[in-house]
Scaffold this motif. Structure first.
Motif, mmCIF file in Angstrom:
data_model
loop_
_atom_site.group_PDB
_atom_site.id
_atom_site.type_symbol
_atom_site.label_atom_id
_atom_site.label_comp_id
_atom_site.label_asym_id
_atom_site.label_seq_id
_atom_site.Cartn_x
_atom_site.Cartn_y
_atom_site.Cartn_z
ATOM 1 N N THR A 129 0.831 -1.219 0.000
ATOM 2 C CA THR A 129 0.000 0.000 0.000
ATOM 3 C C THR A 129 0.860 1.262 0.000
ATOM 4 O OG1 THR A 129 -0.088 -0.135 2.426
ATOM 5 C CG2 THR A 129 -1.924 -1.113 1.209
ATOM 6 N N TYR A 130 2.142 1.132 -0.354
ATOM 7 C CA TYR A 130 3.129 2.193 -0.148
ATOM 8 C C TYR A 130 3.605 2.779 -1.471
ATOM 9 C CZ TYR A 130 6.923 4.187 2.782
ATOM 10 O OH TYR A 130 7.767 5.008 3.500
ATOM 11 N N ALA A 131 3.456 4.095 -1.644
ATOM 12 C CA ALA A 131 4.187 4.889 -2.636
ATOM 13 C C ALA A 131 4.233 4.309 -4.042
ATOM 14 C CB ALA A 131 5.617 5.123 -2.148
ATOM 15 N N ALA A 132 3.100 4.339 -4.737
ATOM 16 C CA ALA A 132 3.080 3.900 -6.130
ATOM 17 C C ALA A 132 2.606 5.049 -7.022
ATOM 18 C CB ALA A 132 2.163 2.694 -6.279
ATOM 19 N N PRO A 133 3.074 5.105 -8.254
ATOM 20 C CA PRO A 133 2.630 6.162 -9.196
ATOM 21 C C PRO A 133 1.263 5.809 -9.773
ATOM 22 C CG PRO A 133 4.226 4.731 -10.270
ATOM 23 C CD PRO A 133 4.079 4.220 -8.851
ATOM 24 N N MET A 134 0.238 5.946 -8.936
ATOM 25 C CA MET A 134 -1.080 5.409 -9.291
ATOM 26 C C MET A 134 -1.719 6.148 -10.459
ATOM 27 S SD MET A 134 -1.458 2.753 -7.452
ATOM 28 C CE MET A 134 -3.150 2.407 -7.879
ATOM 29 N N THR A 135 -1.411 7.423 -10.631
ATOM 30 C CA THR A 135 -1.983 8.147 -11.775
ATOM 31 C C THR A 135 -1.448 7.569 -13.078
ATOM 32 O OG1 THR A 135 -2.009 10.089 -10.353
ATOM 33 C CG2 THR A 135 -2.443 10.440 -12.684
ATOM 34 N N LEU A 136 -0.184 7.172 -13.075
ATOM 35 C CA LEU A 136 0.385 6.532 -14.263
ATOM 36 C C LEU A 136 -0.254 5.158 -14.489
ATOM 37 C CD1 LEU A 136 4.171 7.459 -13.828
ATOM 38 C CD2 LEU A 136 2.488 8.512 -15.373
ATOM 39 N N VAL A 137 -0.532 4.463 -13.400
ATOM 40 C CA VAL A 137 -1.191 3.160 -13.524
ATOM 41 C C VAL A 137 -2.561 3.340 -14.174
ATOM 42 C CG1 VAL A 137 -2.252 1.293 -12.190
ATOM 43 C CG2 VAL A 137 0.064 2.097 -11.607
ATOM 44 N N GLU B 266 3.642 16.797 -13.379
ATOM 45 C CA GLU B 266 3.257 17.243 -12.036
ATOM 46 C C GLU B 266 1.874 16.686 -11.706
ATOM 47 O OE1 GLU B 266 3.813 21.302 -9.631
ATOM 48 O OE2 GLU B 266 2.283 21.454 -11.197
ATOM 49 N N VAL B 267 1.822 15.853 -10.654
ATOM 50 C CA VAL B 267 0.550 15.240 -10.269
ATOM 51 C C VAL B 267 0.433 15.248 -8.742
ATOM 52 C CG1 VAL B 267 -0.935 13.219 -10.415
ATOM 53 C CG2 VAL B 267 0.654 13.697 -12.289
ATOM 54 N N PRO B 268 -0.159 16.302 -8.201
ATOM 55 C CA PRO B 268 -0.392 16.294 -6.748
ATOM 56 C C PRO B 268 -1.282 15.110 -6.378
ATOM 57 C CG PRO B 268 -0.820 18.456 -7.698
ATOM 58 C CD PRO B 268 -0.658 17.516 -8.841
ATOM 59 N N ASN B 269 -0.981 14.509 -5.254
ATOM 60 C CA ASN B 269 -1.708 13.309 -4.808
ATOM 61 C C ASN B 269 -1.611 12.162 -5.815
ATOM 62 O OD1 ASN B 269 -3.065 14.362 -2.280
ATOM 63 N ND2 ASN B 269 -3.624 15.907 -3.799
ATOM 64 N N GLY B 270 -0.506 12.118 -6.511
ATOM 65 C CA GLY B 270 -0.331 11.134 -7.586
ATOM 66 C C GLY B 270 -0.148 9.708 -7.099
ATOM 67 N N ALA B 271 -0.015 9.503 -5.787
ATOM 68 C CA ALA B 271 0.124 8.132 -5.275
ATOM 69 C C ALA B 271 -1.191 7.603 -4.713
ATOM 70 C CB ALA B 271 1.209 8.057 -4.203
ATOM 71 N N HIS B 272 -2.213 8.436 -4.605
ATOM 72 C CA HIS B 272 -3.492 7.980 -4.056
ATOM 73 C C HIS B 272 -4.006 6.787 -4.844
ATOM 74 C CE1 HIS B 272 -7.861 7.754 -3.567
ATOM 75 N NE2 HIS B 272 -7.619 8.150 -2.334
ATOM 76 N N ALA C 70 -11.876 12.570 -16.502
ATOM 77 C CA ALA C 70 -11.068 13.022 -17.638
ATOM 78 C C ALA C 70 -9.709 13.523 -17.192
ATOM 79 C CB ALA C 70 -11.812 14.131 -18.376
ATOM 80 N N SER C 71 -9.529 13.687 -15.896
ATOM 81 C CA SER C 71 -8.273 14.271 -15.416
ATOM 82 C C SER C 71 -8.020 13.842 -13.979
ATOM 83 C CB SER C 71 -8.351 15.793 -15.472
ATOM 84 O OG SER C 71 -9.352 16.227 -14.544
ATOM 85 N N GLN C 72 -6.820 14.147 -13.514
ATOM 86 C CA GLN C 72 -6.477 13.862 -12.129
ATOM 87 C C GLN C 72 -7.409 14.627 -11.194
ATOM 88 O OE1 GLN C 72 -4.527 11.764 -10.688
ATOM 89 N NE2 GLN C 72 -3.868 12.581 -8.704
ATOM 90 N N SER C 73 -7.757 15.851 -11.543
ATOM 91 C CA SER C 73 -8.598 16.611 -10.619
ATOM 92 C C SER C 73 -10.011 16.033 -10.576
ATOM 93 C CB SER C 73 -8.596 18.111 -10.952
ATOM 94 O OG SER C 73 -8.764 18.298 -12.320
ATOM 95 N N LEU D 82 -13.862 12.744 -7.359
ATOM 96 C CA LEU D 82 -14.595 11.482 -7.190
ATOM 97 C C LEU D 82 -14.268 10.771 -5.884
ATOM 98 C CD1 LEU D 82 -14.610 9.418 -10.507
ATOM 99 C CD2 LEU D 82 -16.564 10.033 -9.082
ATOM 100 N N ILE D 83 -12.991 10.802 -5.502
ATOM 101 C CA ILE D 83 -12.601 10.046 -4.310
ATOM 102 C C ILE D 83 -12.861 10.857 -3.034
ATOM 103 C CG2 ILE D 83 -10.915 8.647 -5.546
ATOM 104 C CD1 ILE D 83 -9.442 11.114 -3.220
ATOM 105 N N GLY D 84 -13.443 12.045 -3.178
ATOM 106 C CA GLY D 84 -13.833 12.775 -1.978
ATOM 107 C C GLY D 84 -13.306 14.194 -1.913
#
Lengths: 297, 269, 297, 269
Positions: free
Chosen positions: A28-36, A226-232, A272-275, A280-282
């Motif tokens: 559950t640690y530090a992954a580039p989830m936006t890239l995933v 640049e992806v703030p919260n990119g590991a969520h 459509a985007s990270q934002s 969606l996630i809250g």
């Protein structure tokens, strides 16, 4: 200097179906989830995934049919349980697993990073892992007459995907002090191409204040986004902890293929985007909550 | 910390998890270096209990990262930063940790396994199915178990589901080397130490020094030798001199576990 | 926890004549010079010295007859020139040199640190270093059919001598951010015993504020001595720079055996303590001057 | 920095060190990664000059530690912290540096050698004497030269004392592999690239693409081909089409070296 800043779309576009992609992640640690998520959105397929300890990302990629093989030491979401979509895909033969232990994976990626044909370990000797991976693990006599060792064949992923605390526009990447798992230390050095998301893009002068925190030089990095919260929903200390509620929402549907796909449609394919994803996630409220992780100092 | 644990009386008020924790805690002593893997609430509780009772100078490396950490209590994950709070050193993984582990400066490992066999071989990889690539059940995978099992570690297993399915005659897949085929098979490969103890919800087992077969060491109060044997998928060695009951926790140990170490009850997850 | 604090005398006493001693040093950079002087004061002899790039310490040890062999990549005081006493001892056959390159030394010590019989490199292939060190450097075929590599035999020094910024009394050792040469990273891990001098002994709580700066765990360290200015006349950033004047004073006599010995009598054998030594080299005034090193920020 | 270096006229007011620096500087370009060793005031000046003129995007790794450092001027040592001031990254040596070097992400190295031979083999180890262990002269040693020479680097040598003693037919000891016995000897060992240029106080030499023998490329103003040959311990290849004069520094280059890069004159030490 060459500018490395680009969009998510352009950063992931060069990955071709069939490529071997190394992913920073430890349960559950530090992954580039936006890239995933972008891998799924771009409908990549037949990727080979390299992970040390894969988590929710592997489950998603399995559901979406993005990967057909996995090289790694384990796949689990730790306290949230097994990755059910991944597990089912393996049991049904849709994902082929080349399971190797941590020291073997370190040796394979370490050799790839160093341009050596192999590196060695004394770990995993006597296990069945050796039998199933005889192409990449071979016992080798010590030319000086000591104990034999296991030679582990160099692994050179086509791409490594990384999330970091900050980067400059030339691709110099910084990581805050804390646990540095081997996936971070060695995967990007071994890979032919490196794609990085960073919580923030900063001026190079900011990096120069702490050169010991820079983990990758710009010339080793292909693309930075640049992806703030990119590991969520994974953790990214000291910025934020993992999202328990979101992991539970996934595990509540992950045994059911249809519901799992609905989840992925909702959270990955639709925004459509990270934002939009973060909404969606809250949204801001949820993100603020995750900043106050347990035991934060 | 100031509890008078040394003279604390035994108690009947304990859960199986708590018993397992106290048995494991006794295995770790001052002057030793021990570590745990992920998903390891039981070992973490055992290390924390040992440090708060008989072994304040046990060196605990949390999840291969945080040396001598001081979490306030067991957090919700054993592979996340809250566990290694206040560490005196973060071991950089690629070189520091694997150097110290391979060279046996860290020499005890407490871990769980999906299957264990009569020679202490461990399986966290695949169960059943037609072949390795079409298993009936895909388990998480070996992680660092394959390494630590072959790197001369003393291994302490726990298992809260003692059954013929988890304690089997021969594991479907060796993800962690125990004594292999028994006897000197492990030694012949140059592998030192190996499995020391298996602590389950029913009993405590060790290994015969010559044959390396699993041997019943004690049964928990409420279980019998026969029940343990029936719940085991192979024939356990039973010492001729008889099998004692496992020592039960003391009141002080239970208080420490419930009130200080694990008030959130992660040990039951 | 086991207490590791001791005196200089007791820290060095366990080293036996003939032992192999690894020394942190890079030309004029960061060496445990007080420990080096103590080796001379205790009249150790026939030591084998392991250095990456040896500097003034090697010259002193050569003059005093402490070492009779050297395993290392180079010996020089960089802008202050060659180590003349060392050079003469080698030319006269009093010190036997096993010269290996940096990647070979890293591989040898790295194997020692990891408990492996050897590690590999592609450096130094084709050089005469291989011929002169065939006992410790052997070409090895890649079992996977790639390029051959050079296997470098594990080197396990009896002792490693290290200087650090701070330590606690249990032997946990910290080093400030900055250049970390391989001698620091790998020698103490490879050695059977580790002796450390530290600029200051602090409470363990101080170390816990920056766990990422701890480079050695207490259980890997045998002895710790608090020695402020313990790297003089080498540099120890950010605390102080190297002592140019003192290096020049040495090089002005180092070609002359008699004068060199007088220098060592005066600065090493005579002072009864580190504070007497510091008075000799110029006392507080000199130390303050060295704190203002060139380019300090 | 704002000097109009591109259109600056040539000057006759230069020292040999300054000429060598300008010739070397031209070898390093935008988009390349280059490094230097210790005792390397000339290469450091060349890198700094290149970055201030034609190659602002050259990535210079100072002494294998400091990436993209910005020393105010050349400090008194090239192996000390003042050189790598303001770096954007400190390369951890044991893994970061040697990984990036071995895998050829850092691909140019500028270095000196006690002896160089006609095939570009370098000696920084021993000269003369009865055997390796009783040399007439013990040199500093190979340091990282042996590694970088074998690791597919493009090598740029400088030598401020062009003589039959420093440029010899065959080095007494190969501490850094050049083209070995010439021809494809280097390639047969799987070693890529190799020596590119030798810049001395008299001339500039490169290597014949097939024979790998050292070849005169240009002679510095004031020297002649004959003088260079006489000062060389082996027969230099002389191109049939003649040997041009080495291009002299421009006024702008000299101003940068003297006023900005090296006002303390470390290049002359």
């Amino acid at each position: 200097m060459q500018e490395k800043i680009t969009s998510l779309e352009e950063a992931i576009a060069p990955i071709r179906d069939g490529d071997v992609v190394a992913l920073q992640i430890m349960a559950t640690y530090a992954a580039p989830m936006t890239l995933v998520r972008e891998l799924i959105r771009q409908k990549k397929k037949d990727l080979g995934l390299v992970v040390l300890i894969g988590g929710i990302a592997v489950d998603w990629l399995a559901n979406a049919g993005v990967i057909n093989r996995l090289i790694g030491a384990a796949v689990t979401m730790e306290q949230f349980g097994l990755c059910q979509q991944y597990r089912k895909a393996v049991e049904q033969g849709r994902i082929r697993v080349e399971e190797i232990s941590e020291s073997v994976l370190n040796a394979r990626l370490g050799a790839g990073a160093r341009g050596l044909p192999f590196l060695t370990t004394r770990g995993a000797i006597g296990t069945d892992l050796m039998k199933e991976n005889s192409d990449n693990m071979k016992m080798l006599d010590d030319p000086f007459g000591g104990m034999p060792v296991m030679a582990c064949r160099a692994l050179v992923p086509d791409f490594a995907l990384i999330h970091a605390h900050r980067a400059d526009r030339y691709g110099n990447i910084q990581y805050e002090p804390g646990a540095r798992w081997p996936d971070l230390a060695i995967m990007p050095k071994a890979a032919k191409h490196v794609v990085v998301t960073a919580e923030e893009i900063v001026d190079s002068e900011v990096l120069r204040r702490h050169p010991e925190r820079t983990i990758l030089p710009g010339f080793k990095v292909d693309a930075v986004v640049e992806v703030p919260n990119g590991a969520h929903p994974t953790s990214f200390f000291p910025n934020y902890g993992y999202d328990t509620q979101f992991h539970r929402e996934w595990t509540s549907v992950s045994r059911n293929d249809e519901k799992a796909t609905e989840f992925i449609d909702r959270y990955i394919r639709s925004p459509a985007s990270q934002s939009e994803y973060l909404e969606l996630i809250g949204g801001e409220e949820r993100l603020e909550y995750l900043k106050e992780w347990e035991g934060k100092r | 910390m100031s509890l008078n644990w040394e003279n604390s009386p035994a108690t009947a008020d304990y859960s199986i998890e708590e018993l397992v924790i106290t048995v494991l805690a006794e295995q770790f002593n001052n002057g030793e270096q021990a570590t745990n893997g992920m998903g390891s609430f039981i070992p973490v509780a055992a290390f924390m209990l040992a440090k708060k009772t008989h072994a304040p100078d046990l060196i605990w490396l949390a999840s291969s990262i945080g040396l001598e950490c001081r979490p306030e209590r067991i957090p919700a994950s054993t592979l996340e930063a809250p566990l290694w709070r206040d560490s005196i050193m973060y071991l950089e993984q690629y070189s520091d940790f694997w150097d110290l582990v391979q060279n046996n400066w860290i020499n005890k490992f407490c871990v769980g396994a999906g299957q264990l066999d009569q020679y202490g071989n461990a399986n966290n990889s695949v169960i059943g199915g037609s072949d390795y690539h079409r298993p009936k059940v895909r388990l998480p995978g070996t992680a660092g178990l394959a390494d630590l099992c072959s790197l001369n570690k003393k291994l302490y297993y726990w298992n809260l589901n003692h059954s013929p399915r988890s304690l089997v005659e021969k594991v479907d897949f060796i993800s962690g080397a125990g004594y292999l085929d028994g006897g000197d098979a492990r030694e012949r490969l140059g592998l030192g130490d190996g499995p020391q103890l298996v602590v389950t919800n029913l009993a405590v087992m060790d290994f015969h020094p010559d044959s390396k077969r699993m041997r019943l060491k004690s049964v928990h109060p409420g279980s019998t030798v026969e029940e343990v044997q029936q719940a085991t998928g192979f024939e356990l060695l039973i010492p001729e001199e008889g099998v004692p009951n496992t020592r039960v926790p003391t009141q002080a140990q239970i208080s420490l576990i419930r009130d200080v170490i694990d008030p959130d009850g992660m040990r039951n997850k």
